[in-house]
Scaffold this motif. Structure first.
Motif, PDB file in Angstrom:
ATOM      1  N   ARG A   1       0.830  -1.207   0.000  1.00  0.00           N
ATOM      2  CA  ARG A   1       0.000   0.000   0.000  1.00  0.00           C
ATOM      3  C   ARG A   1       0.863   1.255   0.000  1.00  0.00           C
ATOM      4  NH1 ARG A   1      -2.763  -1.500   4.800  1.00  0.00           N
ATOM      5  NH2 ARG A   1      -2.775  -3.697   4.357  1.00  0.00           N
ATOM      6  N   ALA A  26      -7.092   5.633  -7.597  1.00  0.00           N
ATOM      7  CA  ALA A  26      -6.932   6.765  -6.676  1.00  0.00           C
ATOM      8  C   ALA A  26      -7.785   7.948  -7.131  1.00  0.00           C
ATOM      9  CB  ALA A  26      -5.467   7.162  -6.584  1.00  0.00           C
ATOM     10  N   ARG A  27      -7.828   8.192  -8.437  1.00  0.00           N
ATOM     11  CA  ARG A  27      -8.651   9.288  -8.954  1.00  0.00           C
ATOM     12  C   ARG A  27     -10.128   9.032  -8.716  1.00  0.00           C
ATOM     13  NH1 ARG A  27      -5.266   9.965 -14.550  1.00  0.00           N
ATOM     14  NH2 ARG A  27      -3.591  11.218 -13.684  1.00  0.00           N
ATOM     15  N   LYS A  71     -11.388   7.272  -6.285  1.00  0.00           N
ATOM     16  CA  LYS A  71     -11.650   7.481  -4.856  1.00  0.00           C
ATOM     17  C   LYS A  71     -11.759   8.961  -4.529  1.00  0.00           C
ATOM     18  CE  LYS A  71      -9.772   3.301  -2.800  1.00  0.00           C
ATOM     19  NZ  LYS A  71      -8.750   2.733  -1.902  1.00  0.00           N
ATOM     20  N   THR A  72     -10.992   9.772  -5.215  1.00  0.00           N
ATOM     21  CA  THR A  72     -11.058  11.219  -5.004  1.00  0.00           C
ATOM     22  C   THR A  72     -12.383  11.773  -5.504  1.00  0.00           C
ATOM     23  OG1 THR A  72      -8.663  11.375  -5.280  1.00  0.00           O
ATOM     24  CG2 THR A  72      -9.905  13.411  -5.494  1.00  0.00           C
ATOM     25  N   ASP A  91     -15.263  10.054  -5.986  1.00  0.00           N
ATOM     26  CA  ASP A  91     -16.429   9.464  -5.325  1.00  0.00           C
ATOM     27  C   ASP A  91     -15.991   8.590  -4.155  1.00  0.00           C
ATOM     28  OD1 ASP A  91     -19.028   8.635  -4.802  1.00  0.00           O
ATOM     29  OD2 ASP A  91     -19.053   7.158  -6.425  1.00  0.00           O
ATOM     30  N   PRO A  92     -15.598   9.195  -3.029  1.00  0.00           N
ATOM     31  CA  PRO A  92     -15.078   8.403  -1.915  1.00  0.00           C
ATOM     32  C   PRO A  92     -16.093   7.398  -1.347  1.00  0.00           C
ATOM     33  CG  PRO A  92     -14.924  10.770  -1.453  1.00  0.00           C
ATOM     34  CD  PRO A  92     -15.585  10.614  -2.763  1.00  0.00           C
ATOM     35  N   ALA A  93     -17.359   7.747  -1.379  1.00  0.00           N
ATOM     36  CA  ALA A  93     -18.371   6.857  -0.810  1.00  0.00           C
ATOM     37  C   ALA A  93     -18.885   5.841  -1.824  1.00  0.00           C
ATOM     38  CB  ALA A  93     -19.540   7.672  -0.264  1.00  0.00           C
ATOM     39  N   GLY A  94     -18.542   6.000  -3.085  1.00  0.00           N
ATOM     40  CA  GLY A  94     -18.987   5.064  -4.114  1.00  0.00           C
ATOM     41  C   GLY A  94     -20.458   5.193  -4.437  1.00  0.00           C
ATOM     42  N   GLU A  95     -21.007   6.389  -4.304  1.00  0.00           N
ATOM     43  CA  GLU A  95     -22.442   6.597  -4.503  1.00  0.00           C
ATOM     44  C   GLU A  95     -22.814   7.061  -5.900  1.00  0.00           C
ATOM     45  OE1 GLU A  95     -23.257   9.398  -1.444  1.00  0.00           O
ATOM     46  OE2 GLU A  95     -23.241   7.896   0.140  1.00  0.00           O
ATOM     47  N   ARG A 131     -19.469   9.618 -12.727  1.00  0.00           N
ATOM     48  CA  ARG A 131     -18.019   9.618 -12.541  1.00  0.00           C
ATOM     49  C   ARG A 131     -17.306   9.960 -13.844  1.00  0.00           C
ATOM     50  NH1 ARG A 131     -19.046   4.856  -9.323  1.00  0.00           N
ATOM     51  NH2 ARG A 131     -18.395   3.601 -11.089  1.00  0.00           N
TER      52      ARG A 131
END
Length: 108
Positions: free
Chosen positions: A16, A54-55, A57-58, A60-64, A70
């Motif tokens: 990681r 990584a992009r 996650k930036t 849409d951190p919650a994946g909603e 996106r």
């Protein structure tokens, strides 16, 4: 590398840290994914996958968000980056021509 050792390595915190460092080097923006991957001795497609994750996650951190939302955000970010680049170029060109005009003493 044996499969067992590889699995342990890939699931370790070290992996990681390596991923985070590689993604950070790409995010600095001075080198391409291909160049950073070559410097690190990893496949550029692997690094692209890490950077892309990584992009996402930036974005849409919650994946909603939906995949379409996106994609729209990514497209707008690309357009924004191009517009910033063009604006930077325009500023530099304007400064260059302004300096040329100031240095021109009228003789031709």
């Amino acid at each position: 590398m044996t499969q067992c050792f590889r699995t342990v390595f890939l699931n370790s915190g070290l992996d990681r840290q390596i991923r985070a460092a590689a993604v950070a080097r790409v995010a600095e923006g001075d080198k391409s994914i291909v160049k950073v991957a070559a410097a690190l001795g990893i496949n550029h497609r692997t690094l692209w996958t890490w950077v892309n994750a990584a992009r996402l996650k930036t974005i849409d951190p919650a994946g909603e968000l939906t995949p379409q939302a996106r994609k729209r955000i990514r497209d707008l970010e690309k357009e924004n980056a191009l517009l910033r680049r063009d604006l930077d170029f325009e500023k530099k060109a304007k400064a260059f021509f302004l300096e040329l005009d100031q240095n021109d003493n009228g003789s031709k």
